[in-house]
Design a protein around this motif. Sequence first.
Motif, PDB file in Angstrom:
ATOM      1  N   ALA A 392      22.643   2.313  71.502  1.00 15.75           N
ATOM      2  CA  ALA A 392      22.552   3.035  72.772  1.00 15.75           C
ATOM      3  C   ALA A 392      21.116   3.446  73.085  1.00 15.75           C
ATOM      4  O   ALA A 392      20.254   3.506  72.205  1.00 15.75           O
ATOM      5  CB  ALA A 392      23.442   4.276  72.707  1.00 15.75           C
ATOM      6  N   TRP A 401      25.597  12.664  72.352  1.00 15.31           N
ATOM      7  CA  TRP A 401      26.531  11.552  72.531  1.00 15.31           C
ATOM      8  C   TRP A 401      27.901  12.026  72.080  1.00 15.31           C
ATOM      9  O   TRP A 401      28.089  12.431  70.939  1.00 15.31           O
ATOM     10  CB  TRP A 401      26.095  10.348  71.701  1.00 15.31           C
ATOM     11  N   ARG A 487      21.903   6.598  80.625  1.00 19.65           N
ATOM     12  CA  ARG A 487      22.308   6.072  79.332  1.00 19.65           C
ATOM     13  C   ARG A 487      22.718   4.610  79.454  1.00 19.65           C
ATOM     14  O   ARG A 487      23.241   4.174  80.481  1.00 19.65           O
ATOM     15  CB  ARG A 487      23.514   6.859  78.778  1.00 19.65           C
ATOM     16  N   VAL A 489      24.942   1.963  76.867  1.00 17.59           N
ATOM     17  CA  VAL A 489      25.652   1.657  75.637  1.00 17.59           C
ATOM     18  C   VAL A 489      25.760   0.139  75.554  1.00 17.59           C
ATOM     19  O   VAL A 489      26.426  -0.486  76.391  1.00 17.59           O
ATOM     20  CB  VAL A 489      27.051   2.299  75.604  1.00 17.59           C
TER      21      VAL A 489
END
Length: 518
Positions: A392, A401, A487, A489
């Motif tokens: 990530a 997280w 973010r 992922v």
Amino acid sequence: MRTVHVPVHGSRLATDVHLPPAGQAGRHPAVVIRTPYGRGSHTAEACAWAARGFAVVVQDVRGRHGSARRGGPGEWRPFAHEAADGTATVRWVRTRPWSDGRIVAVGASYAAYCALVAVTGDRTTPAPPAAEAPDAVIAAVPALGTAEVARERSGVERLLGRAGWWAAHGDRSDSDPTALDVRLARAPELLAHLPVATLPDRLGRPLPSWRGVWDARREDLVIARAAAARVPLLAVGGTHDPFATDTLALWRRWGGPARLLVGPWGHALTADPGPGAQHHIAVGETYARWARAACDGALRQGSHGVVALAGTPRWYRADGVVPVGDARAYRFDDARGVRLLHGPTFLADPHRPVRSDDLRIDPDRADRALLVTEPLTRPMDLLGPASALLRAEATTPCADWFVRLVALDANGRAEPVAVGSARTARPARNGAALRVVRVDLGFLARRLPIATRLRIEVAGHHFPAHARNPHTGEDPVTAVRLAPSRRIVHTGGSALLLPAARLHRADAVADPSEEICT
């Protein structure tokens, strides 16, 4: 029952003494319960112990309820005096004419901490000599120490639970369990106001020790000293208790005979949430039988115990099954087993955080990465620690997280399974950096029925259960400025790891009372 005041250094502690019925005159093993929650709330429990032949001592800890005293060393300071006061109380009990010298320290939550530090000592008090320590300990859902209850092991701040406890019990001689709920009913956004450090101002009463809760750093001194303990331990916990990991660590590291009882319970040792009636046991009888065996030196050495598998009527031996299990890996990039619904890019905005108290998904909000597994073609038994591995990136110097695991039944009804957190940090001058983040999801013990799908949510917040990370690098407790964090992922290399255990062995099934009390 009679009330006495036990002398300890700088104070005298209100103590109720319950003796067995008149037909059981003489000397007896004693159960000692030291509590901040009011000794009157333990009357039924004390009577049950006394009916089974134990003398019972229930004591208000220093500064609380009947032991309240203004000023000086008699004031209530959570965690500050429990080791020394517990040692003094044990010493006093052993001099009573109704005591045969054997003592079992018993407690749940904060009272479990009181029981444990009477054996291990705390950060300022060494472990007492054997003559001044309990002979056995029953610690139910132990909440271990100041920093331990303020933060997750990841460092993420627990907000709702800590605010509720301190509003109800902190810096006061009595208790008001509804204090926070009443204020939230009047001001639903109470916990959203910043900074967290000034929450007492918004509660409308002083809490001078509130700031110190967050200044402390996690020190598992009770667990660290557990290996040196030689007295028997019965550690009781629930898979839905936020301190379940601490209960298991305490049991594993305890140096004396250690027993474990873990059911599908929350912190109150009731079914929370979901199925639990199948695992009802006669707790009073089990505790009393274990205490007798412990006092008589009849417990075999080693760590033994049982864990309930929710969704089945079965208990399994903890020492044989807990470390065992095949890790079932759900790789995020495996289209045959997992579908990506949202993400993998999303915005973690502390002004609009993902809520811990709402399992609904708003399809118009890209505030988390969202994946779902294919329906199970057969039941899956989960028994052991679960985790997630994330490849990530975050655009901010500090990032939290959260991974939340939700079970969806054949009709789409959602039930929480697990949640875990991790915190990453990097120098502010650097750009977003790809890293591997491990998120521990705690200990699972449940059967997932056929056709269950698992929803995997990866987010930057879990509010109000946890304080919001401001993403500025500032302390979340004192920060007043919030910034969004973008973010990513990466599905390649990210996975959910589940303890898919093989539990068909008949010798793994256990009877709780027999396993614990022998």
